[in-house]
Enzyme design. Structure first.
Site, PDB file in Angstrom:
ATOM      1  N   SER A 124      -7.135  -7.793  -1.257  1.00 38.88           N
ATOM      2  CA  SER A 124      -6.293  -7.179  -0.180  1.00 38.88           C
ATOM      3  C   SER A 124      -7.064  -5.168   0.251  1.00 38.88           C
ATOM      4  CB  SER A 124      -5.435  -6.589   0.182  1.00 38.88           C
ATOM      5  OG  SER A 124      -4.543  -7.948   0.480  1.00 38.88           O
TER       6      SER A 124
ATOM      7  N   THR B 101       4.535  12.074   7.845  1.00 37.89           N
ATOM      8  CA  THR B 101       5.895  12.132   7.975  1.00 37.89           C
ATOM      9  C   THR B 101       6.417  13.235   9.566  1.00 37.89           C
ATOM     10  OG1 THR B 101       6.549  13.723   6.235  1.00 37.89           O
ATOM     11  CG2 THR B 101       7.750  14.082   7.687  1.00 37.89           C
TER      12      THR B 101
ATOM     13  N   HIS C  30       1.484  -4.528   7.620  1.00 39.93           N
ATOM     14  CA  HIS C  30       1.417  -5.732   8.989  1.00 39.93           C
ATOM     15  C   HIS C  30       2.099  -4.140  10.404  1.00 39.93           C
ATOM     16  CE1 HIS C  30       3.436  -8.445   5.511  1.00 39.93           C
ATOM     17  NE2 HIS C  30       1.802  -8.150   5.621  1.00 39.93           N
TER      18      HIS C  30
ATOM     19  N   THR D  80      -8.596  -9.367   4.199  1.00 37.21           N
ATOM     20  CA  THR D  80      -8.494 -10.141   3.039  1.00 37.21           C
ATOM     21  C   THR D  80     -10.136  -9.914   3.393  1.00 37.21           C
ATOM     22  OG1 THR D  80      -6.771 -11.546   3.022  1.00 37.21           O
ATOM     23  CG2 THR D  80      -8.853 -12.355   1.620  1.00 37.21           C
TER      24      THR D  80
ATOM     25  N   ALA E  40      -7.997 -12.695  12.627  1.00 35.91           N
ATOM     26  CA  ALA E  40      -7.134 -13.998  13.487  1.00 35.91           C
ATOM     27  C   ALA E  40      -6.795 -13.122  14.572  1.00 35.91           C
ATOM     28  CB  ALA E  40      -5.959 -14.081  12.255  1.00 35.91           C
TER      29      ALA E  40
ATOM     30  N   PHE F 221       0.627  -1.488  -0.013  1.00 36.00           N
ATOM     31  CA  PHE F 221      -0.023  -0.212   0.430  1.00 36.00           C
ATOM     32  C   PHE F 221       1.062   1.325  -0.129  1.00 36.00           C
ATOM     33  CE2 PHE F 221      -2.082  -3.416   2.130  1.00 36.00           C
ATOM     34  CZ  PHE F 221      -3.476  -3.895   1.702  1.00 36.00           C
TER      35      PHE F 221
ATOM     36  N   CYS G 271      -4.074  -5.592   6.767  1.00 37.06           N
ATOM     37  CA  CYS G 271      -4.343  -6.010   5.992  1.00 37.06           C
ATOM     38  C   CYS G 271      -4.957  -7.159   5.766  1.00 37.06           C
ATOM     39  CB  CYS G 271      -2.604  -6.041   5.006  1.00 37.06           C
ATOM     40  SG  CYS G 271      -3.130  -6.833   3.830  1.00 37.06           S
TER      41      CYS G 271
END
Length: 228
Positions: free
Chosen positions: A42, A154, A106, A51, A68, A2, A49
């Site tokens: 995704s 930033t 992640h 699904t 999960a 991404f 991320c």
């Protein structure tokens, strides 16, 4: 992969608890990011991320994802409720202008907002990692990148000893992301710059390899001289 440029803010419409295996979460008001969606695609939700397992384009559009236990433990998605707003970004395509930075989706950790101060038409936010995530601080560099709830920002300040870091949210971004509605005490998802992970991680692996080679060589010499 991404870019950290949030495309759309969707609404959590339903949360289904799957006993000990996690949650299913359904997002509504999602039509703007469903024109090319497919099952298995995704979508980055608040920086995680996830699904797509089901979707529909009627009545404003919706999509479903599964979360999960690892995702629930590592992110703030376990605390959102029906009606909560979330940042959404589809996976980047080959022809996308790369306006943010490389975001994997992640989430490394959550952080707590410990400061929120207006600065002209911007808002300065200060975040703090929990004590057990202090090891992430080396990956934060002033004027480098950080992802906050999926938004590429930033870094304007990094204080290693206090596990604190800060960003400035400009007026344009305030209209596009959910961070604007959060205040001190709220928790956000953080992904540090993956380039830093690879650089520092490679350095650690190289040092470990050199140490193993040196130790093996010393052992070989000592054995040859009958000292071992």
């Amino acid at each position: 992969m991404f870019t950290g440029l949030v495309e759309h803010i969707a609404t959590v419409s339903k949360i289904d608890n799957r006993a000990e295996s996690g949650y299913d979460m359904i997002f509504s008001d999602a039509a703007p990011i469903l024109n090319d969606v497919q099952i298995g695609d995704s979508i980055c939700i608040n920086g995680a991320c996830l699904t797509v397992t089901e979707f529909g384009k009627d009545d404003g559009g919706f999509f479903r994802v599964g979360l999960a236990n690892e995702t629930l433990q590592r992110t703030n998605l376990g605390t959102v409720q029906a009606g909560s707003k979330v940042n959404c970004e589809r996976a980047m395509s080959a022809h996308t202008r790369f306006g943010g930075h490389m975001v994997q989706g992640h989430v490394d950790s959550t952080a707590t907002i410990v400061g929120r101060v207006p600065d002209g038409d911007s808002i300065r936010y200060t975040f703090q990692f929990p004590a057990d995530r202090a090891a992430l601080m080396p990956y934060l560099v002033e004027k480098g990148y950080v992802t906050v709830d999926g938004t590429s920002l930033t870094l304007t300040m990094v204080e290693d000893a206090e596990r604190k870091f800060a960003i400035a949210l400009i007026a344009h971004s305030q209209e596009k992301v959910v961070l604007t509605d959060k205040t001190e005490g709220d928790v956000v998802n953080i992904e540090v710059d993956c380039v830093g992970k690879y650089i520092l991680g490679s350095e650690e692996r190289i040092n470990a390899m050199v140490e193993r080679i040196v130790d093996a060589r010393i052992e070989s010499v000592l054995k040859a001289k009958g000292l071992m």
